[in-house]
Design a protein around this motif. Structure first.
Motif, PDB file in Angstrom:
ATOM      1  N   THR A 282      -0.032   5.930  10.285  1.00 39.03           N
ATOM      2  CA  THR A 282      -0.638   4.659   9.901  1.00 39.03           C
ATOM      3  C   THR A 282      -0.579   3.651  11.038  1.00 39.03           C
ATOM      4  O   THR A 282      -1.535   2.888  11.270  1.00 39.03           O
TER       5      THR A 282
ATOM      6  N   ALA B 295     -12.196   4.089   3.924  1.00 38.43           N
ATOM      7  CA  ALA B 295     -12.353   3.408   2.643  1.00 38.43           C
ATOM      8  C   ALA B 295     -11.499   2.149   2.510  1.00 38.43           C
ATOM      9  O   ALA B 295     -11.871   1.221   1.788  1.00 38.43           O
ATOM     10  N   ASP B 296     -10.354   2.102   3.183  1.00 33.53           N
ATOM     11  CA  ASP B 296      -9.448   0.959   3.042  1.00 33.53           C
ATOM     12  C   ASP B 296      -9.552  -0.045   4.195  1.00 33.53           C
ATOM     13  O   ASP B 296      -8.731  -0.959   4.305  1.00 33.53           O
ATOM     14  N   ARG B 297     -10.542   0.116   5.018  1.00 30.46           N
ATOM     15  CA  ARG B 297     -10.668  -0.697   6.236  1.00 30.46           C
ATOM     16  C   ARG B 297     -10.637  -2.203   5.958  1.00 30.46           C
ATOM     17  O   ARG B 297      -9.943  -2.958   6.647  1.00 30.46           O
ATOM     18  N   ASP B 298     -11.368  -2.664   4.946  1.00 30.17           N
ATOM     19  CA  ASP B 298     -11.476  -4.100   4.691  1.00 30.17           C
ATOM     20  C   ASP B 298     -10.137  -4.735   4.333  1.00 30.17           C
ATOM     21  O   ASP B 298      -9.950  -5.937   4.524  1.00 30.17           O
ATOM     22  N   ARG B 299      -9.207  -3.937   3.810  1.00 31.34           N
ATOM     23  CA  ARG B 299      -7.913  -4.501   3.423  1.00 31.34           C
ATOM     24  C   ARG B 299      -7.008  -4.733   4.637  1.00 31.34           C
ATOM     25  O   ARG B 299      -6.004  -5.439   4.524  1.00 31.34           O
TER      26      ARG B 299
ATOM     27  N   THR C 136      -0.175  -6.588   9.385  1.00 29.30           N
ATOM     28  CA  THR C 136       0.315  -5.509   8.535  1.00 29.30           C
ATOM     29  C   THR C 136       1.693  -5.049   8.976  1.00 29.30           C
ATOM     30  O   THR C 136       1.939  -4.835  10.166  1.00 29.30           O
TER      31      THR C 136
ATOM     32  N   GLU D  16       0.842  -1.193   0.000  1.00 31.25           N
ATOM     33  CA  GLU D  16       0.000   0.000   0.000  1.00 31.25           C
ATOM     34  C   GLU D  16       0.881   1.247   0.000  1.00 31.25           C
ATOM     35  O   GLU D  16       1.937   1.256   0.635  1.00 31.25           O
TER      36      GLU D  16
ATOM     37  N   PRO E   3      -2.781   5.162   3.824  1.00 33.23           N
ATOM     38  CA  PRO E   3      -4.057   4.544   3.460  1.00 33.23           C
ATOM     39  C   PRO E   3      -5.129   4.946   4.462  1.00 33.23           C
ATOM     40  O   PRO E   3      -4.836   5.265   5.620  1.00 33.23           O
ATOM     41  N   ASP E   4      -6.381   4.924   4.019  1.00 34.70           N
ATOM     42  CA  ASP E   4      -7.497   5.301   4.886  1.00 34.70           C
ATOM     43  C   ASP E   4      -7.932   4.065   5.679  1.00 34.70           C
ATOM     44  O   ASP E   4      -8.965   3.452   5.405  1.00 34.70           O
ATOM     45  N   VAL E   5      -7.139   3.727   6.668  1.00 31.64           N
ATOM     46  CA  VAL E   5      -7.292   2.470   7.408  1.00 31.64           C
ATOM     47  C   VAL E   5      -8.649   2.343   8.085  1.00 31.64           C
ATOM     48  O   VAL E   5      -9.249   1.260   8.116  1.00 31.64           O
TER      49      VAL E   5
ATOM     50  N   ARG F 247      -0.296  -7.498   4.543  1.00 35.84           N
ATOM     51  CA  ARG F 247      -0.228  -6.202   3.862  1.00 35.84           C
ATOM     52  C   ARG F 247       1.047  -5.481   4.282  1.00 35.84           C
ATOM     53  O   ARG F 247       1.542  -5.666   5.395  1.00 35.84           O
TER      54      ARG F 247
END
Length: 459
Positions: A207, A185-189, A195, A176, A180-182, A295
């Motif tokens: 982050t 919007a990016d929560r599911d990743r 990580t 990534e 990232p928008d943990v 990730r």
């Protein structure tokens, strides 16, 4: 050439500040922005909150123009998010009648040279206009060029040697970019995943903190932090001694998570090999130790792209990539954000008369940049272009010592939200935006000194 415009590359915070100063000075100008609106890069980290309040994130000339149009400035002591910065300040600024007709979106600059001359030709060079070529083939002539394109579009690789680690390209699907928008919007990743965050700057800290928050909400998550340094002390920074309390709180919270074991810290680690595993995940190794994760967040900083100005005569420091005159003033091995001395047009000048890089890009790979610094650069350069050398050289920087600086976004301690340090204001090749900065403070990147730059300006 005086009838030709001064071309500003990038409609980020610093690029638009340059436009505001050019308007005040009565100089013709054109702003070329690669994105489809102002602050395109800033909008990419809209979820991040700056740790500098509004009073430090608005350029003086821009404030005057907006005030004349009836703009009501937000509460001066409240730090904005990137989204608020773009929507509540930069968009209204770009929409002002004084600026709007001169800002061209979807205009990516691919080359800057001299009309009819390559880099070898000397005779009469200063009398020939600049030729700015766009991706669509359009050529724009200019009397001067201010490159405020930033570094947001040129992130560093994971590999510790400045080149990609072995297998980095093959493992790209697991990596990534910074910030990232943990929690959004990016929560599911990231939910329930292991990580690895690589980097020692504020973007890494930001982050890590939101990942730690997510881990308390979703079981099964593990947060690992890898740095090249032997200790995270630079990332922790001044903590309670920081001149900006919100920034100091970042280090305090991060240290508490590490001490409590919620974040596993690996020191002295350099990513050399990435191996995608058939059974899932990716193994990251430094040649001796290895960690398997789901990730990877590459919070390794940014670098300037000088490729599209390669036909100009630039005097670049061989280490930082800033001007040679500016390099010793911003060297992260010697300076924190609070110790960078005042500098302006003289330190930003190149052998190519009339060309200046300002904002985050002017600092090359040094993460000691702050948004307010970029504003002062814009003021100084425009004053020089107007022939007011007394004003151009009267550079004023009020830089509070913070104990540590970084050029990337960070998490806001009290709210649990994210906070950004500075403006990467411009973004690559006219992509406006970037991280932001505090008043006349240079956000020096914690990471910077270790080479793990976190990337943009800080606010």
């Amino acid at each position: 050439m005086s009838t030709l415009p001064v071309v500003v590359i990038g409609a980020g915070p610093v690029g638009l500040a340059a436009a505001a100063h050019l308007h005040e000075r009565g100089l013709p100008f054109a702003v070329l922005e690669a994105g489809d609106g102002p602050a395109a890069a800033v909008r990419q980290w809209a979820h991040v909150r700056l740790f500098s309040p509004w009073r430090y994130t608005v350029d003086a000339a821009s404030r005057r123009l907006l005030a004349d149009a009836g703009w009501v400035e937000p509460s001066p002591e409240r730090p904005p998010t990137g989204g608020e910065l773009a929507a509540d300040y930069l968009q209204p600024l770009a929409d002002l009648p004084a600026l709007k007709p001169h800002v061209r979106y979807g205009s990516r600059v691919v080359a800057v040279t001299r009309l009819g001359l390559d880099r070898l030709r000397t005779a009469g060079r200063d009398q020939v206009p600049f030729l700015v070529r766009l991706a669509d083939g359009t050529d724009v002539l200019a009397q001067a060029v201010i490159d405020a394109s930033g570094t947001w579009s040129a992130p560093n690789v994971l590999g510790a040697s400045g080149i990609p680690a072995h297998g980095e390209a093959e493992a790209a699907a697991f990596v990534e970019p910074a910030l990232p928008d943990v929690l959004g919007a990016d929560r599911d990743r990231f939910a329930g995943k292991r990580t690895l965050v690589v980097g020692a700057g504020h973007s890494a800290a930001n982050t890590l903190l939101v990942l730690a928050d997510l881990a308390t909400q979703v079981p099964g998550a593990e947060v690992i932090w890898a740095i090249r340094a032997a200790t995270p002390v630079r990332t922790y920074g001044g903590e309670t001694a920081d001149a900006l309390p919100a920034r100091g709180a970042i280090g305090t919270r991060l240290r508490e998570h590490v001490d409590a074991g919620r974040i596993r810290l690996i020191t002295g680690f350099s990513a050399r090999t990435l191996t995608v595993r058939p059974e899932g995940g990716v193994e990251v190794s430094d040649g001796v130790r290895a960690v398997v994760v789901d990730r990877i967040v590459a919070a390794t900083g940014f670098r300037p792209d000088h490729g599209f100005v390669s036909e100009l005569r630039l005097d670049l420091d061989p280490i930082l990539g800033s001007t040679r005159a500016l390099a010793p003033l911003i060297d992260p091995n010697q300076h924190s954000c609070g110790t960078v001395p005042p500098h302006g047009v003289d330190e930003l000048a190149h052998p190519e008369t009339g060309f200046y890089a300002i904002g985050m890009k002017s600092y090359g790979r040094a993460p000691t940049f702050l948004l307010a610094t970029g504003y002062e650069q814009a003021r100084s350069v425009v004053a020089a272009l107007a022939g007011d050398w007394a004003a151009a050289r009267d550079v004023q920087l009020d830089l509070p010592e913070t104990g540590v600086c970084n050029s990337n976004p960070v998490v806001e301690a009290e709210t649990g939200g994210t906070a950004c340090c500075g403006t990467p204001s411009e973004t690559g090749r006219g992509l406006a935006g970037g991280l932001l900065s505090t008043p006349l403070t240079l956000v020096s990147a914690t990471p910077s000194a270790t080479g793990e730059q976190s990337g943009g300006c800080c606010s």
